[in-house]
Design an enzyme around this catalytic site. Structure first.
Site, short mmCIF file in Angstrom:
data_model
loop_
_atom_site.label_atom_id
_atom_site.label_comp_id
_atom_site.label_asym_id
_atom_site.label_seq_id
_atom_site.Cartn_x
_atom_site.Cartn_y
_atom_site.Cartn_z
N ARG A 1 1.00 -1.46 0.16
CA ARG A 1 0.37 0.06 0.36
C ARG A 1 0.84 1.75 -0.01
O ARG A 1 0.66 2.41 -0.82
CB ARG A 1 -0.81 0.33 1.20
N TYR B 1 -17.32 14.55 -16.15
CA TYR B 1 -17.97 13.11 -16.50
C TYR B 1 -19.25 12.97 -14.77
O TYR B 1 -18.70 13.95 -13.67
CB TYR B 1 -16.34 12.68 -15.99
N ASP C 1 -9.31 16.87 -16.16
CA ASP C 1 -9.83 15.46 -16.40
C ASP C 1 -9.63 15.66 -17.85
O ASP C 1 -9.95 15.80 -18.83
CB ASP C 1 -11.10 15.07 -16.46
N LYS D 1 -9.31 4.43 -20.04
CA LYS D 1 -9.45 4.49 -21.44
C LYS D 1 -8.47 4.13 -21.93
O LYS D 1 -7.70 2.83 -22.31
CB LYS D 1 -10.06 5.77 -21.00
N1 PLP Z 1 -13.31 10.63 -16.47
C1 PLP Z 1 -14.06 10.59 -17.37
C2 PLP Z 1 -14.68 11.89 -18.61
C3 PLP Z 1 -14.36 8.86 -17.70
O1 PLP Z 1 -15.19 9.29 -19.21
C4 PLP Z 1 -14.85 8.27 -16.94
C5 PLP Z 1 -15.14 6.55 -16.98
O2 PLP Z 1 -16.13 6.39 -17.70
C6 PLP Z 1 -13.74 8.30 -15.43
C7 PLP Z 1 -13.15 9.92 -15.60
C8 PLP Z 1 -13.81 7.33 -14.20
O3 PLP Z 1 -12.93 6.46 -14.65
P1 PLP Z 1 -13.03 4.52 -14.40
O4 PLP Z 1 -14.74 4.96 -14.72
O5 PLP Z 1 -11.78 4.59 -14.23
O6 PLP Z 1 -13.19 5.15 -12.93
#
Ligand code: PLP
Length: 388
Positions: free
Chosen positions: A52, A105, A177, A202
Site C-alpha cells: 500500500r 464526467y 480530467d 481508457k
Molecule cells: N473521467 C472520464 C472523462 C471518464 O469517462 C471516466 C469513466 O468513464 C472517468 C473519469 C472515471 O474513470 P473510471 O471508470 O476508471 O473510474
C-alpha cells in the site's frame, strides 16, 4: 537524493535483461533485521516495505505517465474515480469552495455533490463553455476549479488556457480530467493546469481489460495525494499496473490510428448528413466544429470520439444502435474496440429532457468511441445501421 513514493520521469536506458518487466505481487517485503524493518517503514531508508506504500510495478507505470505529461511525477490509483476523488479530497477541506464545471464526467459531479459537500466543502457549478459564468463564480473565493475537454458526450471544446489563467488569477488550483485526449493530442500542464487526472481504464490501458487511474503534476501537490492514497488505500494493484505498462509502447500509435479513423468516419458520414439521414455529426477534427479556433490552439487532432444526432430522437437512435454489427454497445472509450452509447438512454438518463437539452444532449444523440477495426469497416457498419 529525495526518494519519492510514486513514479518520476526516468532516463531512457537501453533494455538489458528481460524486455518484459517482472511482475511483483508480494503484499509485503522481508527485511534483514528489525532495525531495517523500522527504518524502511519510517521512510528513513529507501526500499520496498508494504504494497500500500507503493510498489515497483506502480512506480514504473507512474514514471511513464509523468514523462508523457512533462510532470514532476504521477500517482496511480485503482480507477479513474479513485484518482479524481484523491486529487480533490487531498486538497480540499471543510470551509473550502470548489467550482466544478457542469460538463464534467458524472462520477466527478456525484463525488463533489454527495461526498465533498457532506464534509463541509461548498460545491458550485460553472459552464466550461462560458468564461463569464466562471468569472461570476470567481467573484467569491474558490480553492479549486475542476473541468475537462473535449466535453462528453457533446464533443464541444472548452478553452483550457483561458479557464486555467482565470482560475490562477483568483488563486484557485486547476484540476483537469484529461481522459478523453491524452498527449500528444492534448498536453495540458503547459497550458496552466496544476493537476491532470486520467481514467487509465481508457487509452492508457487501451484494451478494455483494466480499471486504473492516475494523477500527474508537481511534487508539492502530489505529496498530499500520495499520502491520501496511503491512508485510504485505493492504489493501483501490481497486475493492472503491469498491464498499463505493457500497453505503453503502443499508446502513441493507437492514439494516432484511432484518431485518424475517427476523422475518416466523421468525414465519411457527411454523405448521410447531406442526405438528411443524420441531422449532425460533431467531431473536433471537422472544419465546421463550433469551437474550431479553440481546437486549433490547444489540440493536435480531433481525438477518438464523435457524436451524431438523429432527428427522429430516442426511437430512431435506439434502432440505429441495435442494428450495429461491429461497434459494440458498451460504456467506456479509448480501447482498441469501437464502442457506442446513447447518452439519453444510459449515462444521462437520470436528467429530465429539459436538463439534457440545456446541456446540449439531444435524445437522438449517438456517441461512438473509435477503436482499431479500421475506418472502412466502421463506416460500413454505421451506414448499414443508419440506412436500416
Ligand atoms: N473521467 C472520464 C472523462 C471518464 O469517462 C471516466 C469513466 O468513464 C472517468 C473519469 C472515471 O474513470 P473510471 O471508470 O476508471 O473510474
Amino acid at each position: 537524493m529525495i526518494e519519492y513514493l510514486y513514479g518520476t520521469p526516468q532516463p531512457h536506458r537501453p533494455p538489458i535483461g528481460p524486455l518484459s518487466p517482472a511482475l511483483q505481487r508480494s503484499s509485503t517485503v522481508g527485511q534483514p533485521d528489525a532495525e531495517t524493518l523500522r527504518a524502511v517503514g519510517a521512510g528513513e531508508q529507501g526500499g520496498e516495505f508494504y504494497q500500500r506504500m507503493g510498489h515497483v510495478n506502480g512506480r514504473a507505470f507512474e514514471s511513464l505517465v509523468a514523462t508523457l505529461e512533462g510532470a514532476d511525477g504521477a500517482v496511480s490509483f485503482a480507477s479513474g474515480m479513485a484518482a479524481m476523488s484523491a486529487a480533490l479530497g487531498a486538497h480540499l477541506s471543510a470551509g473550502d469552495r470548489v467550482l466544478i464545471a457542469e460538463e464534467v464526467y458524472g462520477g466527478t459531479s456525484a463525488f463533489a455533490l454527495h461526498d465533498l459537500a457532506r464534509f463541509g466543502v461548498t460545491v458550485d457549478r460553472f459552464s466550461s463553455l462560458d468564461l463569464n459564468s466562471l468569472r461570476t463564480q470567481l467573484a467569491r473565493p474558490a480553492k479549486m476549479v475542476v473541468f475537462e475537454s473535449p466535453i462528453n458526450p457533446t464533443l464541444r471544446v472548452a478553452d483550457i488556457p483561458a479557464i486555467a489563467a482565470m482560475a490562477k488569477e483568483h488563486g484557485a488550483m486547476v484540476v483537469f480530467d484529461g481522459t478523453f485526449c491524452p498527449p500528444p493530442i492534448q498536453k495540458v500542464l503547459p497550458m496552466g493546469v496544476d493537476l491532470v487526472v486520467h481514467s487509465a481504464t481508457k487509452f492508457f490501458g487501451g484494451h478494455s481489460d483494466v480499471l486504473a487511474g492516475v494523477v500527474a503534476g508537481p511534487h508539492d501537490l502530489l505529496d498530499a495525494i500520495e499520502k491520501w492514497r496511503r491512508r485510504t488505500g485505493g492504489l493501483l494493484a501490481p497486475d493492472p499496473a503491469w498491464l498499463c505498462q505493457r500497453s505503453w509502447p503502443t499508446l502513441n500509435m493507437r492514439l494516432q490510428a484511432q484518431q485518424e479513423a475517427a476523422l475518416q468516419v466523421a468525414q465519411g458520414l457527411q454523405e448521410d448528413v447531406a442526405s438528411g439521414r443524420i441531422a449532425a455529426v460533431t467531431y473536433p477534427g471537422l472544419p465546421d466544429h463550433p469551437d474550431r479556433a479553440i481546437i486549433d490552439r490547444q489540440m493536435h487532432g480531433g481525438g477518438c470520439v464523435l457524436a451524431m444526432e438523429f432527428a427522429g430522437g430516442l426511437n430512431q437512435v435506439l434502432s440505429v444502435i441495435n442494428r450495429l454489427q461491429v461497434i459494440a454497445r458498451a460504456a467506456s472509450l479509448g480501447g482498441v474496440e469501437s464502442l457506442s452509447t446513447v447518452p439519453a438512454y444510459t449515462t444521462h438518463a437520470p436528467l429530465t429532457p429539459q436538463q439534457r437539452q440545456a446541456a446540449g444532449i439531444s435524445d437522438g444523440l449517438l456517441r461512438v468511441a473509435v477503436g482499431l477495426e479500421g475506418a472502412d469497416v466502421l463506416l460500413a457498419d454505421l451506414r448499414q445501421a443508419i440506412r436500416g
